[in-house]
Write a protein that holds these residues in place. Structure first.
Motif, PDB file in Angstrom:
ATOM      1  N   PRO A 151       9.166  -0.222   4.874  1.00 43.56           N
ATOM      2  CA  PRO A 151       9.568   1.283   5.009  1.00 43.56           C
ATOM      3  C   PRO A 151      10.746   1.652   5.902  1.00 43.56           C
ATOM      4  O   PRO A 151      10.622   1.405   6.928  1.00 43.56           O
ATOM      5  N   GLY A 152      11.837   2.640   5.426  1.00 43.85           N
ATOM      6  CA  GLY A 152      12.918   3.059   6.468  1.00 43.85           C
ATOM      7  C   GLY A 152      14.014   2.136   6.364  1.00 43.85           C
ATOM      8  O   GLY A 152      14.928   2.291   7.281  1.00 43.85           O
ATOM      9  N   LEU A 153      14.037   0.888   5.725  1.00 40.98           N
ATOM     10  CA  LEU A 153      14.875   0.089   5.874  1.00 40.98           C
ATOM     11  C   LEU A 153      16.244   0.863   5.578  1.00 40.98           C
ATOM     12  O   LEU A 153      17.483   0.379   5.922  1.00 40.98           O
ATOM     13  N   GLY A 154      16.555   1.629   4.563  1.00 38.52           N
ATOM     14  CA  GLY A 154      17.690   2.363   4.142  1.00 38.52           C
ATOM     15  C   GLY A 154      18.185   3.103   5.250  1.00 38.52           C
ATOM     16  O   GLY A 154      19.554   3.496   4.827  1.00 38.52           O
ATOM     17  N   GLU A 155      17.477   3.542   6.429  1.00 40.66           N
ATOM     18  CA  GLU A 155      18.100   4.007   7.435  1.00 40.66           C
ATOM     19  C   GLU A 155      19.209   3.438   7.993  1.00 40.66           C
ATOM     20  O   GLU A 155      20.240   3.951   8.944  1.00 40.66           O
ATOM     21  N   LYS A 188       9.862  -3.646  -9.960  1.00 40.03           N
ATOM     22  CA  LYS A 188      11.141  -4.484  -9.764  1.00 40.03           C
ATOM     23  C   LYS A 188      11.736  -4.285  -8.191  1.00 40.03           C
ATOM     24  O   LYS A 188      11.929  -3.254  -7.722  1.00 40.03           O
ATOM     25  N   PHE A 189      12.323  -5.519  -7.716  1.00 43.59           N
ATOM     26  CA  PHE A 189      12.827  -5.406  -6.554  1.00 43.59           C
ATOM     27  C   PHE A 189      14.001  -4.515  -6.445  1.00 43.59           C
ATOM     28  O   PHE A 189      14.211  -3.940  -5.389  1.00 43.59           O
ATOM     29  N   VAL A 190      14.710  -4.398  -7.506  1.00 47.38           N
ATOM     30  CA  VAL A 190      15.624  -3.679  -7.612  1.00 47.38           C
ATOM     31  C   VAL A 190      15.617  -2.204  -7.367  1.00 47.38           C
ATOM     32  O   VAL A 190      16.163  -1.477  -7.020  1.00 47.38           O
ATOM     33  N   ASP A 191      14.291  -1.891  -8.188  1.00 49.39           N
ATOM     34  CA  ASP A 191      13.753  -0.410  -7.816  1.00 49.39           C
ATOM     35  C   ASP A 191      13.598  -0.084  -6.375  1.00 49.39           C
ATOM     36  O   ASP A 191      13.326   1.114  -5.892  1.00 49.39           O
ATOM     37  N   SER A 232       0.672  -1.051   0.093  1.00 50.59           N
ATOM     38  CA  SER A 232      -0.067   0.083  -0.161  1.00 50.59           C
ATOM     39  C   SER A 232       0.714   1.182   0.071  1.00 50.59           C
ATOM     40  O   SER A 232       2.176   1.235   0.256  1.00 50.59           O
ATOM     41  N   SER A 233       0.143   2.457  -0.393  1.00 49.94           N
ATOM     42  CA  SER A 233       1.053   3.527  -0.327  1.00 49.94           C
ATOM     43  C   SER A 233       1.626   3.993   0.729  1.00 49.94           C
ATOM     44  O   SER A 233       2.679   4.496   0.883  1.00 49.94           O
ATOM     45  N   GLN A 234       0.934   3.416   2.142  1.00 49.17           N
ATOM     46  CA  GLN A 234       1.473   4.023   3.161  1.00 49.17           C
ATOM     47  C   GLN A 234       2.738   3.254   3.673  1.00 49.17           C
ATOM     48  O   GLN A 234       3.494   3.342   4.471  1.00 49.17           O
ATOM     49  N   TRP A 235       3.084   2.108   2.834  1.00 49.61           N
ATOM     50  CA  TRP A 235       4.251   1.142   3.204  1.00 49.61           C
ATOM     51  C   TRP A 235       5.599   1.875   2.301  1.00 49.61           C
ATOM     52  O   TRP A 235       6.593   1.649   2.836  1.00 49.61           O
ATOM     53  N   ILE A 236       5.148   2.902   1.466  1.00 49.15           N
ATOM     54  CA  ILE A 236       6.308   3.394   0.446  1.00 49.15           C
ATOM     55  C   ILE A 236       6.762   4.599   1.358  1.00 49.15           C
ATOM     56  O   ILE A 236       6.161   5.567   1.802  1.00 49.15           O
ATOM     57  N   ALA A 237       8.292   4.569   1.606  1.00 51.36           N
ATOM     58  CA  ALA A 237       8.920   5.669   2.244  1.00 51.36           C
ATOM     59  C   ALA A 237       8.865   6.914   1.325  1.00 51.36           C
ATOM     60  O   ALA A 237       8.966   6.876   0.216  1.00 51.36           O
ATOM     61  N   GLN A 265      14.805   3.001  -4.128  1.00 53.77           N
ATOM     62  CA  GLN A 265      14.013   3.960  -3.648  1.00 53.77           C
ATOM     63  C   GLN A 265      14.479   3.975  -1.926  1.00 53.77           C
ATOM     64  O   GLN A 265      14.325   5.218  -1.513  1.00 53.77           O
ATOM     65  N   GLU A 266      14.809   3.162  -1.409  1.00 52.17           N
ATOM     66  CA  GLU A 266      15.382   3.139  -0.005  1.00 52.17           C
ATOM     67  C   GLU A 266      17.080   3.501   0.144  1.00 52.17           C
ATOM     68  O   GLU A 266      17.723   3.539   1.017  1.00 52.17           O
ATOM     69  N   LYS A 267      17.566   3.845  -1.138  1.00 56.72           N
ATOM     70  CA  LYS A 267      18.856   4.156  -1.209  1.00 56.72           C
ATOM     71  C   LYS A 267      19.688   2.876  -0.683  1.00 56.72           C
ATOM     72  O   LYS A 267      21.013   3.059   0.123  1.00 56.72           O
ATOM     73  N   ILE A 268      19.452   1.967  -0.982  1.00 59.16           N
ATOM     74  CA  ILE A 268      20.152   0.503  -0.706  1.00 59.16           C
ATOM     75  C   ILE A 268      20.823  -0.048  -1.964  1.00 59.16           C
ATOM     76  O   ILE A 268      20.194  -0.010  -2.929  1.00 59.16           O
ATOM     77  N   MET A 269      22.115  -0.315  -1.894  1.00 58.89           N
ATOM     78  CA  MET A 269      22.872  -0.990  -3.323  1.00 58.89           C
ATOM     79  C   MET A 269      22.425  -2.340  -3.566  1.00 58.89           C
ATOM     80  O   MET A 269      22.560  -2.983  -2.338  1.00 58.89           O
ATOM     81  N   PRO A 270      21.956  -2.859  -4.726  1.00 63.90           N
ATOM     82  CA  PRO A 270      21.656  -4.063  -4.957  1.00 63.90           C
ATOM     83  C   PRO A 270      23.221  -5.076  -4.924  1.00 63.90           C
ATOM     84  O   PRO A 270      23.788  -4.543  -5.893  1.00 63.90           O
ATOM     85  N   GLY A 271      23.019  -6.164  -4.304  1.00 62.54           N
ATOM     86  CA  GLY A 271      24.107  -6.961  -4.554  1.00 62.54           C
ATOM     87  C   GLY A 271      23.714  -8.420  -5.043  1.00 62.54           C
ATOM     88  O   GLY A 271      22.443  -8.725  -5.098  1.00 62.54           O
ATOM     89  N   ILE A 272      24.663  -9.253  -5.336  1.00 63.48           N
ATOM     90  CA  ILE A 272      24.389 -10.498  -6.048  1.00 63.48           C
ATOM     91  C   ILE A 272      25.292 -11.833  -5.615  1.00 63.48           C
ATOM     92  O   ILE A 272      26.476 -11.618  -5.518  1.00 63.48           O
ATOM     93  N   LYS A 273      24.763 -12.820  -5.101  1.00 61.24           N
ATOM     94  CA  LYS A 273      25.331 -13.960  -4.884  1.00 61.24           C
ATOM     95  C   LYS A 273      25.790 -14.738  -6.228  1.00 61.24           C
ATOM     96  O   LYS A 273      24.862 -14.856  -7.134  1.00 61.24           O
TER      97      LYS A 273
END
Length: 387
Positions: free
Chosen positions: A95-99, A120-123, A10-15, A127-135
């Motif tokens: 929401p807020g995980l990027g803190e 997309k999960f990458v997006d 929902s929109s309230q989940w999106i930071a 949005q939370e300013k988190i860098m995507p990484g990969i195994k």
């Protein structure tokens, strides 16, 4: 058990959008490419690799490792794509995980997946300013000629896979190999672990991915902490020798070491202060200060143990960013709270933020264990753990 379906967040989940700061500029900026002069090089990505490593190893932040393909099995869910997608959606739309989190290690499937709402999960991460990484490794297999030990496979085709992962949005990579103290470890196993990590690191850097270097020294055994220190020093000496042989740029890597602890079956349990003392002794003896970040694995410790030990290390002066790259030590309570039920998603996300914040405080040396739940104190050691 039937697959779990989640509705779109929902929109309230999106930071809310935060103003562009240094972290967001790094995520959105176009790659800066420059060929390094001299023998130390990383293709044409040197500047970007250094920038990515510094971003991921930024103050108050650590890494969320969600590259285990069947984490949901611990709560009795079937290992289906729908269940895996549901759980990763729970995590990556928090929401807020990027803190508190600067990077997330994804399984290949997750890198290409989207939420049930089509985002997309990458997006979600960006949005939370988190860098995507990969195994990028292909798992452990028996090492012929060794003392019943393992080696990590996956070098074949690694360059082309890394190039594709970069195009998909990944900016760092992870390769896990293991060393077993009860098995010796043999000189062959140590050399194979170090050489494989070095080749992987060189290939990853050549394709724009910051390599996380992870030779995990398993907790298996009844040996004292002094024996773990001895083995850890030997392993890391070999690792950095071969990293240098392969012209890996030290400023463009991250380390994911085990903490130096006694074996899980040792009669005497070490305090956080003792673990910090021995772990920092190993790092200071073996790790160049050019490395920007030490992102510890939890290795079967309880959530609280992993946080307390990290906190103790950050109460001393370090030339590196000493932080965390936890899987189970961030997610055990989350999974137990969720139980695969849609109505538990918000509570599970709150549990994730509690653990992420605790480790963020530990990265600053400001964590207190007061008020920790019984679940957070539960150990998660599994003998010979592989995934």
């Amino acid at each position: 058990m039937a697959s779990v379906k989640l509705s779109a967040p929902s929109s309230q989940w999106i930071a809310g959008e935060r103003s562009l700061d240094r972290r967001s500029r790094i995520l959105t900026a176009a790659p800066r490419r420059r060929v390094a002069v001299g023998p130390i090089r990383a293709g044409s990505y040197t500047d970007e690799l250094v920038q990515t490593a510094k971003f991921t190893a930024s103050s108050r932040h650590g890494i969320l490792a969600i590259d285990e393909q069947d984490a949901e099995a611990s709560i009795g869910l079937d290992n289906t794509e729908a269940n895996r997608q549901a759980y990763r959606q729970l995590l990556l739309t928090t929401p807020g995980l990027g803190e508190y989190i600067s990077g997330a290690i994804l399984f290949e499937e997750t890198l290409y997946q989207s939420t049930t709402g089509g985002k997309k999960f990458v997006d979600c991460l960006r949005q939370e300013k988190i860098m995507p990484g990969i195994k990028v490794d292909k798992g452990l297999v028996p090492l012929p000629g060794s003392n019943n030990e393992s080696w990590c496979q996956g070098l074949d085709g690694l360059a082309s896979r890394c190039a594709e992962y970069y195009k998909q949005g990944a900016r760092f990579a992870k390769w896990r190999t293991v060393v077993s103290i009860p098995c010796g470890p043999s000189a062959l196993a140590v050399k194979e672990a170090a050489w494989g990590l070095a080749r992987y690191a060189a290939i990853a850097q050549d394709n724009g991915l910051v390599p996380i270097v992870e030779p995990e020294i398993l907790l298996d055994g009844d040996h004292p902490i002094e024996r773990t220190l001895e083995v850890a020093e030997k392993v890391w000496a070999e690792v950095f020798y071969y990293l240098a042989e392969n012209n890996v740029v030290f400023e463009g890597i991250l380390l994911k070491p085990s903490m130096v602890t006694p074996g899980a079956e040792h009669k005497e349990k070490a305090s956080p202060e003792m673990i910090a003392k021995y772990t920092l002794k190993m790092l200071n003896r073996r790790v160049p200060p050019a490395v920007p970040g030490i992102m510890f694995l939890s290795g079967g410790q309880s959530e609280m143990e992993a946080t307390r030990n990290l906190n103790a290390m950050n109460q001393a002066s370090n030339p590196w960013h000493v932080s965390f790259s936890y899987a189970r030590a961030l997610q055990n309570t989350v999974l137990k709270t969720w139980q695969g039920r849609l109505e538990n998603v918000v509570a599970a996300q709150k549990a994730l933020l509690v653990r992420a914040k605790a480790n963020s405080l530990a990265q600053l040396g400001h964590y207190s264990a007061k008020g920790e739940s019984e679940e957070a104190k539960t150990g998660m050691f599994q003998k010979g753990y592989t995934y």
